[in-house]
Scaffold this active site. Structure first.
Site, PDB file in Angstrom:
ATOM      1  N   THR A  98      19.442 -34.410 -13.430  1.00  0.00           N
ATOM      2  CA  THR A  98      20.184 -35.665 -13.275  1.00  0.00           C
ATOM      3  C   THR A  98      20.466 -36.232 -14.660  1.00  0.00           C
ATOM      4  O   THR A  98      19.535 -36.659 -15.361  1.00  0.00           O
ATOM      5  CB  THR A  98      19.367 -36.690 -12.452  1.00  0.00           C
ATOM      6  N   LYS A 173      25.443 -38.445  -8.066  1.00  0.00           N
ATOM      7  CA  LYS A 173      23.976 -38.467  -8.133  1.00  0.00           C
ATOM      8  C   LYS A 173      23.459 -39.835  -8.576  1.00  0.00           C
ATOM      9  O   LYS A 173      22.490 -40.352  -8.021  1.00  0.00           O
ATOM     10  CB  LYS A 173      23.497 -37.351  -9.078  1.00  0.00           C
ATOM     11  N   LYS A 241      15.186 -43.800 -15.646  1.00  0.00           N
ATOM     12  CA  LYS A 241      16.282 -43.057 -16.299  1.00  0.00           C
ATOM     13  C   LYS A 241      17.558 -43.159 -15.468  1.00  0.00           C
ATOM     14  O   LYS A 241      18.629 -43.471 -15.996  1.00  0.00           O
ATOM     15  CB  LYS A 241      15.874 -41.585 -16.446  1.00  0.00           C
TER      16      LYS A 241
HETATM   17  P1  NAP Z   1       9.575 -32.398 -14.414  1.00  0.00           P
HETATM   18  O1  NAP Z   1       8.612 -31.897 -13.414  1.00  0.00           O
HETATM   19  O2  NAP Z   1       9.162 -33.454 -15.352  1.00  0.00           O
HETATM   20  O3  NAP Z   1      10.122 -31.135 -15.250  1.00  0.00           O
HETATM   21  C1  NAP Z   1      10.945 -31.312 -16.375  1.00  0.00           C
HETATM   22  C2  NAP Z   1      11.296 -29.962 -16.967  1.00  0.00           C
HETATM   23  O4  NAP Z   1      12.112 -30.188 -18.137  1.00  0.00           O
HETATM   24  C3  NAP Z   1      10.079 -29.157 -17.440  1.00  0.00           C
HETATM   25  O5  NAP Z   1      10.312 -27.783 -17.210  1.00  0.00           O
HETATM   26  C4  NAP Z   1      10.059 -29.453 -18.957  1.00  0.00           C
HETATM   27  O6  NAP Z   1       9.441 -28.449 -19.738  1.00  0.00           O
HETATM   28  C5  NAP Z   1      11.542 -29.441 -19.234  1.00  0.00           C
HETATM   29  N1  NAP Z   1      11.876 -30.085 -20.510  1.00  0.00           N
HETATM   30  C6  NAP Z   1      11.832 -31.403 -20.817  1.00  0.00           C
HETATM   31  N2  NAP Z   1      12.239 -31.623 -22.081  1.00  0.00           N
HETATM   32  C7  NAP Z   1      12.554 -30.393 -22.586  1.00  0.00           C
HETATM   33  C8  NAP Z   1      13.044 -29.938 -23.837  1.00  0.00           C
HETATM   34  N3  NAP Z   1      13.322 -30.800 -24.831  1.00  0.00           N
HETATM   35  N4  NAP Z   1      13.250 -28.617 -24.008  1.00  0.00           N
HETATM   36  C9  NAP Z   1      13.001 -27.743 -23.004  1.00  0.00           C
HETATM   37  N5  NAP Z   1      12.541 -28.108 -21.792  1.00  0.00           N
HETATM   38  C10 NAP Z   1      12.318 -29.415 -21.588  1.00  0.00           C
HETATM   39  O7  NAP Z   1      10.916 -32.941 -13.693  1.00  0.00           O
HETATM   40  P2  NAP Z   1      11.458 -32.664 -12.208  1.00  0.00           P
HETATM   41  O8  NAP Z   1      10.823 -33.610 -11.273  1.00  0.00           O
HETATM   42  O9  NAP Z   1      11.428 -31.198 -11.956  1.00  0.00           O
HETATM   43  O10 NAP Z   1      12.977 -33.177 -12.385  1.00  0.00           O
HETATM   44  C11 NAP Z   1      13.923 -32.411 -13.120  1.00  0.00           C
HETATM   45  C12 NAP Z   1      15.277 -33.135 -13.017  1.00  0.00           C
HETATM   46  O11 NAP Z   1      15.667 -33.243 -11.646  1.00  0.00           O
HETATM   47  C13 NAP Z   1      15.273 -34.548 -13.593  1.00  0.00           C
HETATM   48  O12 NAP Z   1      16.533 -34.803 -14.196  1.00  0.00           O
HETATM   49  C14 NAP Z   1      15.111 -35.413 -12.350  1.00  0.00           C
HETATM   50  O13 NAP Z   1      15.677 -36.700 -12.522  1.00  0.00           O
HETATM   51  C15 NAP Z   1      15.878 -34.606 -11.312  1.00  0.00           C
HETATM   52  N6  NAP Z   1      15.440 -34.748  -9.926  1.00  0.00           N
HETATM   53  C16 NAP Z   1      14.130 -34.800  -9.619  1.00  0.00           C
HETATM   54  C17 NAP Z   1      13.749 -34.925  -8.289  1.00  0.00           C
HETATM   55  C18 NAP Z   1      12.300 -34.999  -7.893  1.00  0.00           C
HETATM   56  O14 NAP Z   1      12.036 -35.397  -6.764  1.00  0.00           O
HETATM   57  N7  NAP Z   1      11.372 -34.646  -8.739  1.00  0.00           N
HETATM   58  C19 NAP Z   1      14.707 -34.982  -7.283  1.00  0.00           C
HETATM   59  C20 NAP Z   1      16.053 -34.886  -7.620  1.00  0.00           C
HETATM   60  C21 NAP Z   1      16.400 -34.764  -8.953  1.00  0.00           C
HETATM   61  P3  NAP Z   1       7.852 -28.538 -20.074  1.00  0.00           P
HETATM   62  O15 NAP Z   1       7.172 -28.020 -18.835  1.00  0.00           O
HETATM   63  O16 NAP Z   1       7.709 -27.664 -21.247  1.00  0.00           O
HETATM   64  O17 NAP Z   1       7.547 -29.988 -20.352  1.00  0.00           O
END
Ligand code: NAP
Length: 286
Positions: A98, A173, A241
Site C-alpha cells: 500500500t 486502496k 501510514k
Molecule cells: P510487514 O509484516 O511489516 O512486512 C514488511 C516487509 O517489508 C518485510 O518483508 C520487510 O523486510 C520489508 N521491508 C521493509 N522495509 C524494507 C526495505 N527498506 N528494504 C527491503 N525490504 C523492506 O508488513 P505486512 O503486514 O506484510 O504489509 C505489507 C504491505 O501490505 C504494507 O504496505 C501494508 O500496508 C499492506 N497491507 C497489509 C495488510 C495486513 O493486514 N497486514 C493488509 C493489506 C495491505 P524485513 O523482514 O527485512 O523487515
C-alpha cells in the site's frame, strides 16, 4: 510446474502467505527478504532464495513486491542495486504494497526506462484472506499487462479488479482503508461508551454482530476485543501510514482529520506494532 519464473520480495505478515500460495499453485518461485530468517518458511516449502534483488530480477519473468511503505518500495526498485539493476526488457513487476498513487506512477516511469511493465496491485483483506487466497486485488495497469498477470492474481485473490491506469489501484486502496479506519475506531468507541454505562463488551458486541451494524471487519476483530489482546495482523503503524496517504491524495472530510489524529496518537503511545484494533487501549486511557 508452470513455465513462468516468479519472484517475490517482501516476506512479512502478508507476503509470506501470498508467496506460499504461488508456490502451491505450481509456479517456480524464488524469494528475497531483507531479513533472511523470514525466507525459511518459503524455502522449506520448496522456493528458491537469492541473496540480492539484482539476482532476483535476473532470474525471474515476473516479480511481486509486498513491502511496508513507499520508502521501502522505492529502495527495493532502485536501479543501482535494487530490482531495476537486474531486470531484462519485457519483464513485469507487480507491487502489492500500500503506497501513494504518486509512488506507483513514479515506479511505472522508472520501469518504463528499462522497458519493464509495471502494475500497482494493492490488496484489500488481511492475513487470513491472504492465507486462503481470498484477497481483493485492486489493480492499476495497461490492460495487456493486467491480462498477463491475471492468472497469477487469481491465485492470490478471490477478485482481481482492473480499475484503470497505473496508480488507480493505489487510489482505490487508500479509499478503502479510510473506511477500515473509521470502522475500527467506531467499534472501539462504541464498546467503550457502552461499558461506561454498565453494558459489558460481550453484550455490546453481540448486539452489534447480531444486528445490521455488524459487518465483516467488526466480526473479525471481535475475538481480539473480547480477549483484549492485539497481535498484529494489520499493524497500527500501517493505518497511520495509509490515512496519511489518503490525506496526501486529497482526502479532506469531517471524519478524516480526527481519525488520523487518534491513530497517530495511539502509535505515539507505543501501540504501532500491535494490531490496529489496539486503538481501543489508547481510547480507553484518553
Ligand atoms: P510487514 O509484516 O511489516 O512486512 C514488511 C516487509 O517489508 C518485510 O518483508 C520487510 O523486510 C520489508 N521491508 C521493509 N522495509 C524494507 C526495505 N527498506 N528494504 C527491503 N525490504 C523492506 O508488513 P505486512 O503486514 O506484510 O504489509 C505489507 C504491505 O501490505 C504494507 O504496505 C501494508 O500496508 C499492506 N497491507 C497489509 C495488510 C495486513 O493486514 N497486514 C493488509 C493489506 C495491505 P524485513 O523482514 O527485512 O523487515
Amino acid at each position: 510446474m508452470k513455465t513462468l519464473k516468479i519472484g517475490w520480495a517482501g516476506l512479512g505478515n502478508m507476503g509470506t502467505p501470498m508467496a506460499l500460495n504461488i508456490l502451491k499453485a505450481g509456479y517456480e518461485l524464488t524469494v528475497y527478504n531483507r531479513n533472511k530468517n523470514k525466507e525459511q518458511e518459503l524455502t522449506a516449502a520448496g522456493a528458491g532464495a537469492v541473496n540480492s534483488l539484482q539476482e532476483l530480477a535476473s532470474h525471474c519473468d515476473i516479480i511481486f513486491t509486498m513491502l511496508s511503505d513507499d520508502t521501502a518500495v522505492k529502495s527495493v526498485y532502485n536501479e543501482n542495486d535494487g530490482l531495476l539493476s537486474g531486470t531484462k526488457a519485457g519483464m513485469l513487476l507487480i507491487d502489492m504494497s500500500t503506497v501513494a498513487p504518486e509512488t506507483s506512477r513514479y515506479l511505472a516511469a522508472q520501469c518504463k526506462t528499462k522497458q519493464v511493465a509495471f502494475i500497482d496491485a494493492p490488496v484489500s483483506g488481511s492475513v487470513q484472506p491472504a492465507k486462503e487466497g481470498k484477497l481483493i486485488i485492486l489493480a492499476g495497469a495497461e490492460l495487456q499487462d493486467f491480462e498477463k498477470a491475471k492468472p497469477i492474481l487469481d491465485v492470490l485473490g478471490k477478485l482481481a479488479l482492473h480499475l484503470g491506469p497505473v496508480g488507480a489501484g493505489s487510489s482505490a486502496k487508500v479509499a478503502i482503508n479510510y473506511l477500515l479506519g473509521i470502522n475500527i475506531q467506531a467499534m472501539a468507541e462504541t464498546v467503550l461508551f457502552a461499558e461506561q454505562n454498565g453494558i459489558s463488551k460481550e453484550d455490546m458486541l453481540t448486539i452489534i454482530n447480531e444486528g445490521a451494524c455488524g459487518n465483516g471487519i467488526i466480526k473479525l476483530k471481535t475475538p481480539a476485543v473480547l480477549a483484549d489482546n492485539y497481535p498484529p495482523a494489520f499493524a497500527l503503524k500501517y493505518i497511520v501510514k495509509d490515512l496519511k496517504l489518503a490525506k496526501e491524495a486529497g482526502l479532506k472530510s469531517p471524519l478524516s482529520e480526527p481519525l488520523l489524529n487518534t491513530f497517530e496518537a495511539a502509535a505515539a503511545d507505543g501501540l504501532g506494532e500491535e494490531d490496529l484494533m489496539a486503538v481501543i487501549k489508547y481510547l480507553k486511557q484518553h
